[in-house]
Write an enzyme that holds these catalytic residues in place. Structure first.
Site, PDB file in Angstrom:
ATOM      1  N   ARG A   1     -50.046  33.805 -17.492  1.00  0.00           N
ATOM      2  CA  ARG A   1     -50.603  35.150 -17.704  1.00  0.00           C
ATOM      3  C   ARG A   1     -51.358  35.712 -16.512  1.00  0.00           C
ATOM      4  O   ARG A   1     -51.289  36.911 -16.244  1.00  0.00           O
ATOM      5  CB  ARG A   1     -51.532  35.159 -18.922  1.00  0.00           C
ATOM      6  CG  ARG A   1     -50.797  35.058 -20.231  1.00  0.00           C
ATOM      7  CD  ARG A   1     -51.751  35.176 -21.403  1.00  0.00           C
ATOM      8  NE  ARG A   1     -51.084  34.746 -22.629  1.00  0.00           N
ATOM      9  CZ  ARG A   1     -51.690  34.110 -23.610  1.00  0.00           C
ATOM     10  NH1 ARG A   1     -52.984  33.834 -23.544  1.00  0.00           N
ATOM     11  NH2 ARG A   1     -51.007  33.750 -24.672  1.00  0.00           N
TER      12      ARG A   1
ATOM     13  N   CYS B   1     -53.315  36.737 -28.379  1.00  0.00           N
ATOM     14  CA  CYS B   1     -53.325  37.546 -29.610  1.00  0.00           C
ATOM     15  C   CYS B   1     -54.566  38.431 -29.741  1.00  0.00           C
ATOM     16  O   CYS B   1     -54.468  39.611 -30.101  1.00  0.00           O
ATOM     17  CB  CYS B   1     -53.218  36.619 -30.825  1.00  0.00           C
ATOM     18  SG  CYS B   1     -54.135  35.076 -30.657  1.00  0.00           S
TER      19      CYS B   1
ATOM     20  N   ALA C   1     -45.050  28.352 -35.869  1.00  0.00           N
ATOM     21  CA  ALA C   1     -45.640  29.501 -36.575  1.00  0.00           C
ATOM     22  C   ALA C   1     -45.199  30.805 -35.912  1.00  0.00           C
ATOM     23  O   ALA C   1     -44.835  31.770 -36.600  1.00  0.00           O
ATOM     24  CB  ALA C   1     -47.166  29.375 -36.574  1.00  0.00           C
TER      25      ALA C   1
ATOM     26  N   HIS D   1     -56.251  38.438 -37.437  1.00  0.00           N
ATOM     27  CA  HIS D   1     -57.487  38.317 -36.651  1.00  0.00           C
ATOM     28  C   HIS D   1     -58.296  39.610 -36.827  1.00  0.00           C
ATOM     29  O   HIS D   1     -57.746  40.711 -36.764  1.00  0.00           O
ATOM     30  CB  HIS D   1     -57.173  38.194 -35.155  1.00  0.00           C
ATOM     31  CG  HIS D   1     -56.658  36.855 -34.716  1.00  0.00           C
ATOM     32  ND1 HIS D   1     -56.519  35.762 -35.540  1.00  0.00           N
ATOM     33  CD2 HIS D   1     -56.273  36.445 -33.476  1.00  0.00           C
ATOM     34  CE1 HIS D   1     -56.057  34.734 -34.831  1.00  0.00           C
ATOM     35  NE2 HIS D   1     -55.892  35.130 -33.585  1.00  0.00           N
TER      36      HIS D   1
ATOM     37  N   GLY E   1     -53.335  31.122 -35.729  1.00  0.00           N
ATOM     38  CA  GLY E   1     -53.340  31.172 -34.256  1.00  0.00           C
ATOM     39  C   GLY E   1     -53.248  29.784 -33.647  1.00  0.00           C
ATOM     40  O   GLY E   1     -52.800  29.622 -32.510  1.00  0.00           O
TER      41      GLY E   1
HETATM   42  P1  NAP Z   1     -46.643  25.484 -33.660  1.00  0.00           P
HETATM   43  O1  NAP Z   1     -46.570  26.081 -35.020  1.00  0.00           O
HETATM   44  O2  NAP Z   1     -47.328  24.197 -33.478  1.00  0.00           O
HETATM   45  O3  NAP Z   1     -45.137  25.371 -33.096  1.00  0.00           O
HETATM   46  C1  NAP Z   1     -44.848  24.723 -31.896  1.00  0.00           C
HETATM   47  C2  NAP Z   1     -43.371  24.888 -31.566  1.00  0.00           C
HETATM   48  O4  NAP Z   1     -43.106  24.245 -30.307  1.00  0.00           O
HETATM   49  C3  NAP Z   1     -42.447  24.223 -32.578  1.00  0.00           C
HETATM   50  O5  NAP Z   1     -41.226  24.925 -32.636  1.00  0.00           O
HETATM   51  C4  NAP Z   1     -42.244  22.847 -31.948  1.00  0.00           C
HETATM   52  O6  NAP Z   1     -41.031  22.223 -32.337  1.00  0.00           O
HETATM   53  C5  NAP Z   1     -42.149  23.219 -30.483  1.00  0.00           C
HETATM   54  N1  NAP Z   1     -42.463  22.054 -29.672  1.00  0.00           N
HETATM   55  C6  NAP Z   1     -43.584  21.306 -29.677  1.00  0.00           C
HETATM   56  N2  NAP Z   1     -43.474  20.254 -28.828  1.00  0.00           N
HETATM   57  C7  NAP Z   1     -42.247  20.343 -28.273  1.00  0.00           C
HETATM   58  C8  NAP Z   1     -41.539  19.570 -27.325  1.00  0.00           C
HETATM   59  N3  NAP Z   1     -42.075  18.487 -26.769  1.00  0.00           N
HETATM   60  N4  NAP Z   1     -40.291  19.970 -26.967  1.00  0.00           N
HETATM   61  C9  NAP Z   1     -39.746  21.065 -27.515  1.00  0.00           C
HETATM   62  N5  NAP Z   1     -40.367  21.839 -28.424  1.00  0.00           N
HETATM   63  C10 NAP Z   1     -41.603  21.490 -28.798  1.00  0.00           C
HETATM   64  O7  NAP Z   1     -47.355  26.472 -32.651  1.00  0.00           O
HETATM   65  P2  NAP Z   1     -47.361  28.077 -32.583  1.00  0.00           P
HETATM   66  O8  NAP Z   1     -48.569  28.589 -33.217  1.00  0.00           O
HETATM   67  O9  NAP Z   1     -46.053  28.633 -33.002  1.00  0.00           O
HETATM   68  O10 NAP Z   1     -47.615  28.290 -31.037  1.00  0.00           O
HETATM   69  C11 NAP Z   1     -46.730  27.849 -30.032  1.00  0.00           C
HETATM   70  C12 NAP Z   1     -47.283  28.279 -28.689  1.00  0.00           C
HETATM   71  O11 NAP Z   1     -47.288  29.702 -28.627  1.00  0.00           O
HETATM   72  C13 NAP Z   1     -48.757  27.873 -28.486  1.00  0.00           C
HETATM   73  O12 NAP Z   1     -48.867  26.641 -27.853  1.00  0.00           O
HETATM   74  C14 NAP Z   1     -49.311  28.970 -27.651  1.00  0.00           C
HETATM   75  O13 NAP Z   1     -49.124  28.625 -26.301  1.00  0.00           O
HETATM   76  C15 NAP Z   1     -48.430  30.148 -27.969  1.00  0.00           C
HETATM   77  N6  NAP Z   1     -49.116  31.122 -28.810  1.00  0.00           N
HETATM   78  C16 NAP Z   1     -49.416  32.316 -28.289  1.00  0.00           C
HETATM   79  C17 NAP Z   1     -50.073  33.255 -29.007  1.00  0.00           C
HETATM   80  C18 NAP Z   1     -50.481  34.528 -28.399  1.00  0.00           C
HETATM   81  O14 NAP Z   1     -51.630  34.804 -28.425  1.00  0.00           O
HETATM   82  N7  NAP Z   1     -49.602  35.325 -27.859  1.00  0.00           N
HETATM   83  C19 NAP Z   1     -50.442  33.006 -30.318  1.00  0.00           C
HETATM   84  C20 NAP Z   1     -50.143  31.777 -30.862  1.00  0.00           C
HETATM   85  C21 NAP Z   1     -49.476  30.849 -30.081  1.00  0.00           C
HETATM   86  P3  NAP Z   1     -41.023  21.116 -33.538  1.00  0.00           P
HETATM   87  O15 NAP Z   1     -41.078  21.884 -34.800  1.00  0.00           O
HETATM   88  O16 NAP Z   1     -39.721  20.441 -33.301  1.00  0.00           O
HETATM   89  O17 NAP Z   1     -42.210  20.233 -33.318  1.00  0.00           O
HETATM   90  N1  12T Z   2     -55.777  28.435 -28.562  1.00  0.00           N
HETATM   91  O1  12T Z   2     -51.770  32.030 -26.516  1.00  0.00           O
HETATM   92  O2  12T Z   2     -55.880  28.602 -31.137  1.00  0.00           O
HETATM   93  O3  12T Z   2     -53.564  31.640 -25.398  1.00  0.00           O
HETATM   94  O4  12T Z   2     -55.769  30.633 -31.928  1.00  0.00           O
HETATM   95  C1  12T Z   2     -53.392  31.746 -28.790  1.00  0.00           C
HETATM   96  C2  12T Z   2     -54.056  31.316 -29.923  1.00  0.00           C
HETATM   97  C3  12T Z   2     -54.327  29.972 -27.549  1.00  0.00           C
HETATM   98  C4  12T Z   2     -52.916  31.587 -26.438  1.00  0.00           C
HETATM   99  C5  12T Z   2     -55.545  29.788 -31.052  1.00  0.00           C
HETATM  100  C6  12T Z   2     -54.994  29.533 -28.654  1.00  0.00           C
HETATM  101  C7  12T Z   2     -53.551  31.083 -27.626  1.00  0.00           C
HETATM  102  C8  12T Z   2     -54.846  30.214 -29.841  1.00  0.00           C
END
Ligand code: NAP
Ligand code: 12T
Length: 348
Positions: free
Chosen positions: A101, A130, A15, A253, A161
């Site tokens: 962080r 976020c 995402a 959000h 999120g």
């Molecule tokens: P998501 O939609 O579930 O996407 C996860 C991504 O990670 C996909 O590209 C997935 O690849 C890859 N991935 C998962 N398992 C893997 C593995 N074993 N090896 C390599 N790649 C792998 O999640 P998202 O919402 O984008 O969030 C991803 C991360 O970003 C979260 O876990 C969180 O830590 C962080 N995040 C941060 C914020 C913030 O507040 N700044 C907000 C949201 C998320 P595939 O498609 O191949 O499975």
């Molecule tokens: N659990 O980057 O679930 O610390 O909305 C961001 C979003 C962790 C993070 C969520 C989460 C983070 C979520």
């Protein structure tokens, strides 16, 4: 000749990662190449970038060879494992997960608030949570002008999120309900927190749990907002309390924020200040029913602020409603801004 960068996006199919690749197209950065990294499952998929297609590669240590900037968004355990590898290969890491962080050697940056802390980086820079980011964009101008004693925030957080699977879960539950499944019997496998024991429907519901429970009855999401605020504002004395709630919104959000300022001010002064503040769009006119809404924040980089009111019992207390696209300013856009700022400060 000025530099041109090879940029790796770890988690490019997710995402957040999808938005990162989209935003790199218009970024104020000289880019030679973008590498898309994800799990084995996605190897060979293609992602459009400019006039070409990027072929997804597996996230491995060797994938960082020749990479200048690595933007991670694949989850905390993958950042833990691979961010140091990327640094060993000479890349600067911008990490979207919560893993680094609160590490004192890692700057935690919202470019409108504390860009100068980028100068202290040792290879890894963290992108805040976020919910924290949009609150910082709205409150830092107020802190600078009038001082901040205390923040009490309640969030209304979107399912995006929690990743692509969180969005799919809400959509499937809405379909199930329309097809006749009773609310309490909707299929729930992810929310409120993927790693926790129980799962509850998010459709037509409000869940006062984001991430798992930590100490003192607060969730980790609430701890992140409280600790990250003090670090970004470099002020341990600010009092912060958070309640984080998931609602059935796909993206955007919303936050109800109560603040206590140090110096006397007025609603009008706060409106004038925020109308000029970087990254903020003021939407505050009750006579026109104008206020920020989650659906209007989608695909916009701004943080929207409205409903500014003085507390009726405390002349230094104010209430605000703050909304932003959690996948953009809350994640992808803030990391691109960090990369642009590092380029501008010649830190790359
Ligand atoms: P998501 O939609 O579930 O996407 C996860 C991504 O990670 C996909 O590209 C997935 O690849 C890859 N991935 C998962 N398992 C893997 C593995 N074993 N090896 C390599 N790649 C792998 O999640 P998202 O919402 O984008 O969030 C991803 C991360 O970003 C979260 O876990 C969180 O830590 C962080 N995040 C941060 C914020 C913030 O507040 N700044 C907000 C949201 C998320 P595939 O498609 O191949 O499975
Ligand atoms: N659990 O980057 O679930 O610390 O909305 C961001 C979003 C962790 C993070 C969520 C989460 C983070 C979520």
């Amino acid at each position: 000749m000025s530099k041109s960068y090879t940029i790796a996006v770890a988690g490019a199919t997710g995402a957040v990662g999808t938005k990162i690749v989209e935003l790199l197209e218009g970024a104020n950065l000289p880019i030679t190449k973008v590498k898309a990294l994800a799990s084995k499952r996605s190897v060979g998929k293609t992602i459009p970038f400019k006039n070409t297609e990027i072929i997804v590669e597996e996230l491995t240590a060797d994938a960082f060879s020749g990479v200048d900037i690595a933007i991670f968004s694949a989850g905390g355990s993958l950042s833990e494992k691979f961010a140091p590898e990327a640094v060993k290969h000479g890349a600067v890491v911008i990490d979207n997960t919560s893993h680094f962080r609160m590490d004192e050697n890692v700057p935690l940056v919202v470019p409108e608030v504390n860009p100068e802390s980028l100068r202290e980086h040792q290879g890894i820079i963290a992108n805040p949570n976020c919910s924290t980011i949009q609150m910082m964009v709205a409150l830092e101008p107020i802190r600078q002008a009038f001082g901040l004693e205390k923040i009490i925030v309640s969030t209304y957080q979107a399912v995006s999120g929690s990743g692509a699977r969180g969005i799919a879960e809400l959509e499937n539950q809405v379909k199930e309900y329309i097809d006749g499944t009773p609310l309490k019997e909707l299929t729930a496998e992810i929310l409120p927190a993927g790693g926790d024991k129980k799962h509850y429907p998010i459709a037509f519901n409000a869940l006062p749990q984001i991430d798992v429970f930590g100490e003192d009855g607060y969730t980790l999401e609430e701890w992140k907002m409280m600790n990250e605020t003090k670090k970004i504002m470099s002020d341990d004395s600010i009092k912060v309390a958070a309640t984080c709630v998931r609602i059935p919104v796909v993206s955007g959000h919303s936050e109800s924020i109560y603040i206590e300022v140090e110096k006397e001010t007025s609603v009008k002064e706060l409106q004038e200040l925020l109308a000029q503040a970087p990254g903020v769009v003021l939407q505050d006119d009750p006579s026109q029913q104008l206020y920020p809404q989650a659906i209007n924040s989608i695909d916009d980089k701004a943080t929207f602020v409205g409903r500014i009111r003085r507390d009726l019992d405390n002349p230094k207390g104010f209430h605000l409603w703050v909304v932003s696209d959690n996948l953009l300013k809350g994640a992808a856009w803030n990391s691109i801004q960090i990369a642009e700022k590092m380029h501008e400060l010649e830190l790359l």
